[in-house]
Design a protein around this motif. Structure first.
Motif, short mmCIF file in Angstrom:
data_model
loop_
_atom_site.label_atom_id
_atom_site.label_comp_id
_atom_site.label_asym_id
_atom_site.label_seq_id
_atom_site.Cartn_x
_atom_site.Cartn_y
_atom_site.Cartn_z
N ARG A 14 0.83 -1.21 0.00
CA ARG A 14 0.00 0.00 0.00
C ARG A 14 0.87 1.26 0.00
O ARG A 14 0.64 2.19 -0.78
CB ARG A 14 -0.94 0.00 1.20
CG ARG A 14 -1.85 1.22 1.28
CD ARG A 14 -2.86 1.17 2.44
NE ARG A 14 -2.33 0.62 3.68
CZ ARG A 14 -2.59 -0.62 4.13
NH1 ARG A 14 -3.35 -1.43 3.46
NH2 ARG A 14 -2.06 -1.02 5.28
N GLY A 38 -11.02 1.11 -1.72
CA GLY A 38 -11.45 2.51 -1.68
C GLY A 38 -10.32 3.51 -1.57
O GLY A 38 -10.24 4.47 -2.34
N ALA A 39 -9.41 3.31 -0.61
CA ALA A 39 -8.31 4.26 -0.40
C ALA A 39 -7.36 4.28 -1.60
O ALA A 39 -6.86 5.35 -1.98
CB ALA A 39 -7.54 3.90 0.87
N ARG A 41 -8.15 3.51 -4.79
CA ARG A 41 -8.84 4.17 -5.92
C ARG A 41 -8.92 5.68 -5.71
O ARG A 41 -8.81 6.44 -6.67
CB ARG A 41 -10.24 3.58 -6.10
CG ARG A 41 -10.19 2.24 -6.80
CD ARG A 41 -11.53 1.80 -7.31
NE ARG A 41 -11.39 0.53 -8.02
CZ ARG A 41 -12.30 -0.40 -8.03
NH1 ARG A 41 -13.45 -0.23 -7.40
NH2 ARG A 41 -12.10 -1.52 -8.69
N ALA A 42 -9.08 6.10 -4.46
CA ALA A 42 -9.14 7.54 -4.17
C ALA A 42 -7.81 8.22 -4.54
O ALA A 42 -7.80 9.41 -4.84
CB ALA A 42 -9.45 7.77 -2.69
N ALA A 43 -6.72 7.46 -4.54
CA ALA A 43 -5.41 8.00 -4.91
C ALA A 43 -5.17 7.90 -6.42
O ALA A 43 -4.08 8.23 -6.89
CB ALA A 43 -4.31 7.25 -4.16
N GLY A 44 -6.17 7.41 -7.17
CA GLY A 44 -6.05 7.32 -8.61
C GLY A 44 -5.44 6.02 -9.11
O GLY A 44 -5.05 5.92 -10.27
N ARG A 46 -5.61 2.13 -10.24
CA ARG A 46 -6.53 1.12 -10.77
C ARG A 46 -6.31 -0.15 -9.97
O ARG A 46 -5.18 -0.63 -9.86
CB ARG A 46 -6.29 0.87 -12.25
CG ARG A 46 -6.65 2.10 -13.09
CD ARG A 46 -6.38 1.89 -14.56
NE ARG A 46 -7.01 0.67 -15.05
CZ ARG A 46 -6.68 0.06 -16.18
NH1 ARG A 46 -5.74 0.55 -16.94
NH2 ARG A 46 -7.30 -1.04 -16.55
#
Length: 154
Positions: A14, A38-39, A41-44, A46
């Motif tokens: 991570r 979620g975390a 994907r929130a950082a862009g 895939r």
């Protein structure tokens, strides 16, 4: 070209995926735990939920990627990337993958590609004593070193 991080639901994976996402370029990640999606994907990033044992699914994640940081530590999170190494090599067949970066708790005993098989640049970093994947605290120097080892062309 994209970079792929396996084991991004574990602390070291991570942290590396997030550091790479901060430095621009496409980052893809695999996780076993859907709660980690979620975390990331929130950082862009895939994200694919996969246990790596399906070479077709993992191969789709690797397609078009230049580098994979193979940090997956197995289903229980208490193994090492060596435990899923064969699956990674099988999935990489037929892709454009050029570099594999991984960490191991001791000097490598992994089977390297045989003569006639595709050659990969293999970068192995040794885990520091005590491990680099302590919950909530991956070794920041190792995170930086792994991210820096991805010297892909931009």
């Amino acid at each position: 070209m994209p970079v792929v991080v396996t084991g991004a639901d574990q602390p070291l994976g991570r942290a590396v995926a997030l550091e790479l996402a901060d430095s621009a370029g496409e980052v893809r990640a695999t996780v076993r735990d859907r709660g980690a999606v979620g975390a990331l994907r929130a950082a862009g990033i895939r994200v694919a939920v996969s246990d790596l044992c399906d070479p077709g699914r993992l191969g789709a994640v690797l397609e078009g990627a230049h580098t994979v940081l193979h940090l997956d530590r197995g289903a229980g999170g208490d193994g090492s990337p060596g435990d899923t190494w064969e699956w990674l090599l099988e999935a990489a067949e037929g892709t454009d993958l050029q570099r594999i970066i991984t960490v191991l708790p001791q000097p490598p005993t992994l089977p390297l590609p045989r003569a006639g098989e595709r050659e990969y640049e293999l970068i192995i970093r040794q885990l520091p004593p005590g491990g680099a994947d302590r919950p909530g605290y991956p070794d920041p120097a190792l995170v930086h070193e792994l991210a820096a080892a991805d010297r892909r062309a931009r």
